[in-house]
Design a protein around this motif. Structure first.
Motif, short mmCIF file in Angstrom:
data_model
loop_
_atom_site.label_atom_id
_atom_site.label_comp_id
_atom_site.label_asym_id
_atom_site.label_seq_id
_atom_site.Cartn_x
_atom_site.Cartn_y
_atom_site.Cartn_z
N SER A 138 0.98 -1.34 0.09
CA SER A 138 -0.03 0.05 0.07
C SER A 138 0.82 1.26 0.16
CB SER A 138 -0.75 0.04 1.22
OG SER A 138 -1.57 1.15 1.34
N LYS A 139 1.99 1.30 0.84
CA LYS A 139 2.78 2.34 0.84
C LYS A 139 3.56 2.65 -0.31
CE LYS A 139 2.19 4.08 4.87
NZ LYS A 139 1.59 5.52 5.31
N ALA A 140 3.95 1.61 -1.01
CA ALA A 140 4.75 1.40 -2.29
C ALA A 140 3.84 1.98 -3.42
CB ALA A 140 5.29 0.24 -2.68
N LEU A 141 2.68 1.69 -3.30
CA LEU A 141 1.51 2.30 -4.35
C LEU A 141 1.20 3.84 -4.15
CD1 LEU A 141 -0.92 -0.73 -4.50
CD2 LEU A 141 0.62 -0.21 -6.18
N GLU A 142 1.24 4.17 -2.99
CA GLU A 142 1.11 5.63 -2.72
C GLU A 142 2.28 6.47 -3.21
OE1 GLU A 142 -1.85 6.00 1.32
OE2 GLU A 142 0.37 5.44 1.55
N TRP A 143 3.47 5.78 -2.78
CA TRP A 143 4.67 6.65 -3.17
C TRP A 143 4.86 6.75 -4.68
CZ3 TRP A 143 7.65 10.26 -1.94
CH2 TRP A 143 9.06 10.39 -2.45
#
Length: 504
Positions: free
Chosen positions: A317-322
């Motif tokens: 999830s964090k990777a997709l946001e970043w």
């Protein structure tokens, strides 16, 4: 705020019968420093045998005192009353020798003779005759004054001290010794100062990048696959009915599995059938504590595998946001600049003007565009002042160290709407945040942009980075600049050469 002052040493020279005058001198020096140290950068400190001498062998007492501090003093105040002092090898007393040392070096000597009332018991006629002879020696040179009370001495000494140290010659000397020397320097890819400013590829100041996220995701896949668990043991219906009233089996939801399968496919990671098996892990149906959490019941391996899968989902999830942020700036180039003071004095109220070709500068209004969710992520989950800022190193400080009232601000966080189905509009907050981070004023002037920036102050022999990187569209040859400041009577003009390290 740090201050830089020119320090003058004042020698106090007197025999042992002078006592109250020493305190008066110390008080006058303190008053002088309080009034003029900050405003003019002049400070005076006293030197006297009782506080500045130390035990030393290998020479005559007066010669050792001369070496320890007398010779290095910038001026002296000599006071005599009834005693002349102890003779030295070359002079009638230590005071006489110190006065002659100062005068022969062309240094200022404030000389005073006390005419305060004296009782007969205090009088040593032979010593007093030596004082009078010493006084007669200098009467034609006009370098001494007399006083008849402590109050008179106090008034007289402070006036003479001020007249001398505030003279045009001394003030000019101080200004000549203390001056700032400002210029613009570059910061290269290795975070070192350079007389040239290299255009470099922009790398955001963040610990996690897409490559690091992917590396972490692969590691988590491996960790999960390494934990082998047996399939859940099916309980008899009667026991299962009773057990489910208090504990329910823990499973990875279908939506979560789809996300993990999708990422694994893109990364060419093979997931075996037992990847999501959690053994007999269950979750209590009774909340634990006032926060309403539910405890897990299972072996250490079962709980570890479940926690690792959850960590994998969070990392994805964090990777997709970043990813949209990094992709938006992945091809961007930038400059890192700094203000350097090579002088011997601080400077204040500094304004810098840079002239940059229009086709070379990327202004804020031409930055990559983000959708509302991405702007919300940048505002609520990222510190944009760190993301685009220039952090301190051992060779230069960050911009905030030059600001008297720190500009540090908490990243803007927009509160989610209380109305279901409504998402906050982050655009205004996002634009305000960008303006705070890139706190330059940009003016359109023909074929150039005039970029202005202010520093509150900079210490001597110090380098301070600009508040943020400056995004660049195209290569160019140089940046002409001007610098105005409080302590520089003239406008500083210069030019810093620009190189393009991205072409190497």
């Amino acid at each position: 705020m740090p201050k830089n002052v020119v320090q003058y040493d004042l020698l106090i020279s007197c025999p042992g019968d002078i006592t109250t005058e020493i305190s008066i001198i110390e008080d006058a020096i303190s008053q002088f420093n309080t009034q003029f140290s900050d405003t003019l950068g002049i400070s005076v400190r006293t030197k006297h045998w009782y506080k500045n001498s130390y035990a030393q062998s290998g020479g005559k007492p007066q010669a050792l005192l001369n070496e320890q501090f007398v010779n290095d003093c910038d001026a002296a105040v000599a006071i005599l009353w009834t005693r002349f002092g102890t003779p030295t090898d070359e002079y009638g007393s230590g005071t006489e020798e110190e006065v002659e040392i100062m005068l022969s070096s062309g240094k200022q000597v404030f000389m005073y003779f006390s005419d305060k009332p004296l009782s007969p018991s205090q009088m040593n006629e032979e010593s007093y005759k030596k004082v009078q002879a010493f006084r007669d020696k200098y009467k034609d040179r006009g370098i001494y004054f007399t006083y008849s009370s402590d109050e008179e001495f106090k008034t007289m000494f402070f006036a003479h001290l001020s007249q001398y140290f505030l003279s045009k010659e001394i003030v000019a000397e101080v200004k000549g010794e203390r001056h700032s020397e400002l210029k613009i320097v570059g910061i290269d890819q290795t975070q070192h100062i350079s007389d040239e400013a290299p255009i470099i590829s922009f790398v955001p100041n963040t610990e996690m990048t897409i490559s690091k996220y992917l590396e972490k995701i692969r590691t988590l896949f491996d960790d999960i696959s390494a934990i082998k668990l047996e399939k859940r043991v099916e309980l008899p219906k009667k026991i299962a009915k009773y057990t489910l009233a208090f504990n329910k089996p823990v499973e990875i939801s279908e939506d979560e599995r789809k996300i993990i399968y999708s990422v694994a496919e893109k990364l060419n990671i093979n997931i075996t059938e037992d990847f999501f098996i959690l053994g007999n892990l269950s979750q209590s149906s009774i909340p634990t504590g006032i926060m309403g959490g539910y405890s897990l019941n299972g072996t250490d391996a079962e709980e570890e595998k479940y926690d690792t899968i959850k960590k994998l989902l969070k990392t994805i999830s964090k990777a997709l946001e970043w990813a949209p942020v990094e992709n938006a700036f992945s091809d961007k180039k930038c400059l890192k600049l700094a203000l350097q003071n090579c002088g011997t004095d601080i400077d204040e109220d500094i304004e810098i003007s840079l002239r940059i070709p229009k086709n070379s500068l990327l202004p804020i209004n031409e930055f990559p565009k983000f959708n509302n969710d991405e702007m919300g992520y940048l505002l609520n989950d990222c510190n944009m002042s760190e993301l685009f800022g220039i952090c301190s190193t051992s060779t230069y400080s960050d911009y905030d160290s030059s600001i008297v009232t720190s500009r540090r601000f908490s990243p803007r966080v927009s509160t989610p709407s209380i109305f279901p189905g409504y998402t906050s509009d982050y655009s205004d907050d996002f634009e305000s945040e960008l303006s705070d981070v890139f706190c330059y004023s940009c003016f359109d002037e023909g074929e150039e942009y005039i970029v202005k920036l202010k520093f509150d102050y900079i210490k001597h022999n110090t380098t301070i980075a600009f508040p943020s990187i400056i995004f660049i569209n195209e290569s160019f040859k140089s940046i002409p600049y001007t610098i105005t400041s409080k302590n520089s009577p003239e406008i500083v003009s210069g030019k810093i050469k620009i190189t393009d390290d991205t072409l190497i």
